[in-house]
Structure formats: structure tokens, C-alpha cells
Design a protein around this motif. Structure first.
Motif, PDB file in Angstrom:
ATOM      1  N   ARG A  52       0.844  -1.195   0.000  1.00 28.51           N
ATOM      2  CA  ARG A  52       0.000   0.000   0.000  1.00 28.51           C
ATOM      3  C   ARG A  52       0.880   1.245   0.000  1.00 28.51           C
ATOM      4  NH1 ARG A  52      -2.604  -3.192   4.158  1.00 28.51           N
ATOM      5  NH2 ARG A  52      -1.193  -2.101   5.539  1.00 28.51           N
ATOM      6  N   PRO A  53       0.906   1.972  -1.107  1.00 30.29           N
ATOM      7  CA  PRO A  53       1.729   3.188  -1.134  1.00 30.29           C
ATOM      8  C   PRO A  53       1.060   4.313  -0.347  1.00 30.29           C
ATOM      9  CG  PRO A  53       0.592   2.924  -3.214  1.00 30.29           C
ATOM     10  CD  PRO A  53       0.279   1.713  -2.388  1.00 30.29           C
ATOM     11  N   ARG A  54       1.855   5.067   0.326  1.00 32.60           N
ATOM     12  CA  ARG A  54       1.349   6.224   1.054  1.00 32.60           C
ATOM     13  C   ARG A  54       1.278   7.413   0.099  1.00 32.60           C
ATOM     14  NH1 ARG A  54       5.389   5.926   5.986  1.00 32.60           N
ATOM     15  NH2 ARG A  54       6.734   5.901   4.185  1.00 32.60           N
ATOM     16  N   ALA A  55       0.420   8.358   0.415  1.00 33.51           N
ATOM     17  CA  ALA A  55       0.215   9.511  -0.463  1.00 33.51           C
ATOM     18  C   ALA A  55       1.500  10.338  -0.589  1.00 33.51           C
ATOM     19  CB  ALA A  55      -0.918  10.377   0.064  1.00 33.51           C
ATOM     20  N   LEU A  56       2.234  10.490   0.512  1.00 32.60           N
ATOM     21  CA  LEU A  56       3.455  11.291   0.478  1.00 32.60           C
ATOM     22  C   LEU A  56       4.494  10.658  -0.459  1.00 32.60           C
ATOM     23  CD1 LEU A  56       4.852  13.773   1.653  1.00 32.60           C
ATOM     24  CD2 LEU A  56       5.720  12.324   3.480  1.00 32.60           C
ATOM     25  N   ILE A  57       4.606   9.346  -0.443  1.00 31.83           N
ATOM     26  CA  ILE A  57       5.561   8.671  -1.323  1.00 31.83           C
ATOM     27  C   ILE A  57       5.116   8.792  -2.778  1.00 31.83           C
ATOM     28  CG2 ILE A  57       6.505   6.423  -1.946  1.00 31.83           C
ATOM     29  CD1 ILE A  57       6.626   5.780   1.022  1.00 31.83           C
ATOM     30  N   ALA A  58       3.823   8.712  -3.030  1.00 29.73           N
ATOM     31  CA  ALA A  58       3.322   8.856  -4.403  1.00 29.73           C
ATOM     32  C   ALA A  58       3.584  10.265  -4.929  1.00 29.73           C
ATOM     33  CB  ALA A  58       1.830   8.539  -4.444  1.00 29.73           C
ATOM     34  N   ILE A  59       3.343  11.279  -4.117  1.00 29.33           N
ATOM     35  CA  ILE A  59       3.600  12.661  -4.535  1.00 29.33           C
ATOM     36  C   ILE A  59       5.097  12.885  -4.720  1.00 29.33           C
ATOM     37  CG2 ILE A  59       3.466  15.072  -3.777  1.00 29.33           C
ATOM     38  CD1 ILE A  59       0.817  14.289  -2.391  1.00 29.33           C
ATOM     39  N   GLY A  60       5.906  12.346  -3.823  1.00 26.04           N
ATOM     40  CA  GLY A  60       7.360  12.470  -3.950  1.00 26.04           C
ATOM     41  C   GLY A  60       7.888  11.773  -5.191  1.00 26.04           C
ATOM     42  N   SER A  61       7.318  10.623  -5.521  1.00 28.56           N
ATOM     43  CA  SER A  61       7.741   9.915  -6.736  1.00 28.56           C
ATOM     44  C   SER A  61       7.392  10.707  -7.984  1.00 28.56           C
ATOM     45  CB  SER A  61       7.084   8.539  -6.801  1.00 28.56           C
ATOM     46  OG  SER A  61       7.471   7.758  -5.699  1.00 28.56           O
ATOM     47  N   PHE A  62       6.227  11.327  -8.002  1.00 30.87           N
ATOM     48  CA  PHE A  62       5.861  12.174  -9.133  1.00 30.87           C
ATOM     49  C   PHE A  62       6.824  13.354  -9.252  1.00 30.87           C
ATOM     50  CE2 PHE A  62       3.454  15.726 -10.977  1.00 30.87           C
ATOM     51  CZ  PHE A  62       3.191  15.182 -12.228  1.00 30.87           C
ATOM     52  N   GLY A  63       7.201  13.941  -8.120  1.00 31.58           N
ATOM     53  CA  GLY A  63       8.181  15.030  -8.132  1.00 31.58           C
ATOM     54  C   GLY A  63       9.535  14.570  -8.653  1.00 31.58           C
ATOM     55  N   LEU A  64       9.926  13.347  -8.300  1.00 33.91           N
ATOM     56  CA  LEU A  64      11.174  12.799  -8.829  1.00 33.91           C
ATOM     57  C   LEU A  64      11.113  12.649 -10.345  1.00 33.91           C
ATOM     58  CD1 LEU A  64      12.148  10.034  -6.254  1.00 33.91           C
ATOM     59  CD2 LEU A  64      13.421  12.094  -6.788  1.00 33.91           C
ATOM     60  N   PHE A  65       9.987  12.151 -10.864  1.00 35.33           N
ATOM     61  CA  PHE A  65       9.822  12.011 -12.314  1.00 35.33           C
ATOM     62  C   PHE A  65       9.965  13.356 -13.013  1.00 35.33           C
ATOM     63  CE2 PHE A  65       7.354   7.968 -11.687  1.00 35.33           C
ATOM     64  CZ  PHE A  65       8.214   7.175 -12.411  1.00 35.33           C
ATOM     65  N   VAL A  66       9.216  14.336 -12.523  1.00 35.53           N
ATOM     66  CA  VAL A  66       9.197  15.638 -13.190  1.00 35.53           C
ATOM     67  C   VAL A  66      10.554  16.321 -13.097  1.00 35.53           C
ATOM     68  CG1 VAL A  66       8.166  17.938 -13.134  1.00 35.53           C
ATOM     69  CG2 VAL A  66       6.721  15.930 -12.899  1.00 35.53           C
ATOM     70  N   SER A  67      11.149  16.347 -11.911  1.00 30.34           N
ATOM     71  CA  SER A  67      12.428  17.044 -11.754  1.00 30.34           C
ATOM     72  C   SER A  67      13.532  16.354 -12.547  1.00 30.34           C
ATOM     73  CB  SER A  67      12.805  17.144 -10.276  1.00 30.34           C
ATOM     74  OG  SER A  67      12.948  15.864  -9.697  1.00 30.34           O
ATOM     75  N   THR A  68      13.536  15.035 -12.585  1.00 29.35           N
ATOM     76  CA  THR A  68      14.554  14.330 -13.365  1.00 29.35           C
ATOM     77  C   THR A  68      14.392  14.612 -14.850  1.00 29.35           C
ATOM     78  OG1 THR A  68      14.600  12.574 -11.712  1.00 29.35           O
ATOM     79  CG2 THR A  68      15.556  12.074 -13.851  1.00 29.35           C
ATOM     80  N   ALA A  69      13.163  14.605 -15.343  1.00 22.90           N
ATOM     81  CA  ALA A  69      12.930  14.861 -16.766  1.00 22.90           C
ATOM     82  C   ALA A  69      13.338  16.284 -17.142  1.00 22.90           C
ATOM     83  CB  ALA A  69      11.462  14.623 -17.102  1.00 22.90           C
ATOM     84  N   VAL A  70      13.006  17.264 -16.302  1.00 19.93           N
ATOM     85  CA  VAL A  70      13.360  18.654 -16.601  1.00 19.93           C
ATOM     86  C   VAL A  70      14.874  18.838 -16.566  1.00 19.93           C
ATOM     87  CG1 VAL A  70      13.177  21.023 -15.744  1.00 19.93           C
ATOM     88  CG2 VAL A  70      11.147  19.597 -15.887  1.00 19.93           C
TER      89      VAL A  70
END
Length: 167
Positions: A52-70
Motif C-alpha cells: 500500500r503506497p502512502r500519499a506522500l511517497i506517491a507525490i514524492g515519486s511524481f516530483g522525482l519524475f518531473v524534476s529528473t525529466a526537466v
């Protein structure tokens, strides 16, 4: 994606090739983070731990995706990296649009600062690091570096004072 980057992409069938191509066109080399996350989830599942993923980890993972791509898009533009697969830079569509939008709003340096801040916050959200721990680690590294740099600076000061004393 590694099959495309390191070879001609012939290590997979047509479905895998089109899937990898689509992922690369959407999020670029950031998809390696997605693969790492899937491996992590598989190991947790095999160890019979809850998934069960926690909301904070899901939001942090999305931030990792976006920041890495940029950052991949920005680095590709600065260092003229010739790595273009299917017509997209290493940051792909997500990195390209995010970086160009950021550059239009706050400039290149501002985009880099915002992206680095997002990366740092995302790492704090997805890992067990805390700001205090990062500060202590930084202080320890800084003190070790200073013990090596201080004698060099002292020698330079002595040479400089000797040269100034000579007529």
C-alpha cells in the motif's frame, strides 16, 4: 529504454518495442526510475510486505519524475548531448515542456533552482532522510574537506606574503 540507448532495440519483441518507445517519448530517461520502483515493489511483494503506497511517497515519486525529466532536458541543451531517441531529448516530452515553460516564466537559472528544490523535497518525501540528517552529513563532509584544504590555503598565504615582501 536501455536496449534503445545501448543498442539497436532488437532485444525485445514488437509489443515491448512500442511500449518502451511510448514510455520514452512521454517521460524519457526518467522511466528508469519507474523501472527501479517496480523492482522495489516486486522485492517487497516477494518478502510478503504490504504494497500500500502512502500519499506522500506517491507525490514524492511524481516530483522525482518531473524534476529528473526537466533536469535531463536542461542538461541536454547545455552540454549538447546528442542522445535523441525517436526525436526526443533525454527529458522527452515531459522534460521538454516542463523546462520550456519554466524558462519562459523564471529563466534558465530559475528553472534549475526550482527543479533542484523539487528534487530535494521529493527525495526527502520518498526516503528516510530528514533535513537535520542531510545537514549533519553536509557538515561532516565540509569539515573533512576543510581539513584537507586548510593546509593548502596556508601554504598559498605564505607564498603570497613572501612575494609581496620581495621588492
Amino acid at each position: 529504454t536501455l536496449a534503445f540507448v545501448l543498442g539497436s532495440g532488437e532485444l525485445m519483441g514488437p509489443v515491448g518495442r512500442s511500449g518502451a518507445s511510448g514510455l520514452y517519448q512521454a517521460i524519457g530517461l526518467s522511466e528508469l526510475l519507474l523501472g527501479t520502483g517496480l523492482i522495489y515493489a516486486a522485492v517487497r511483494y516477494l518478502r510478503m510486505q504490504p504494497l500500500r503506497p502512502r500519499a506522500l511517497i506517491a507525490i514524492g515519486s511524481f516530483g522525482l519524475f518531473v524534476s529528473t525529466a526537466v533536469m535531463l532536458h536542461l542538461a541536454g541543451g547545455w552540454f549538447q548531448i546528442g542522445l535523441r531517441l525517436h526525436g526526443f531529448s533525454p527529458g522527452a516530452a515531459l522534460g521538454e515542456y516542463g523546462a520550456e515553460l519554466g524558462i519562459a516564466m523564471v529563466g534558465t537559472v530559475g528553472t534549475l533552482l526550482v527543479t533542484l528544490s523539487l528534487l530535494a523535497l521529493s527525495l526527502l518525501a520518498t526516503t528516510s532522510f530528514s533535513i537535520g540528517l542531510v545537514g549533519r552529513l553536509g557538515m561532516g563532509v565540509g569539515q573533512r574537506l576543510w581539513t584537507h584544504v586548510e593546509p593548502l590555503l596556508g601554504g598559498l598565504r605564505e607564498r603570497w606574503s613572501q612575494r609581496r615582501a620581495q621588492p
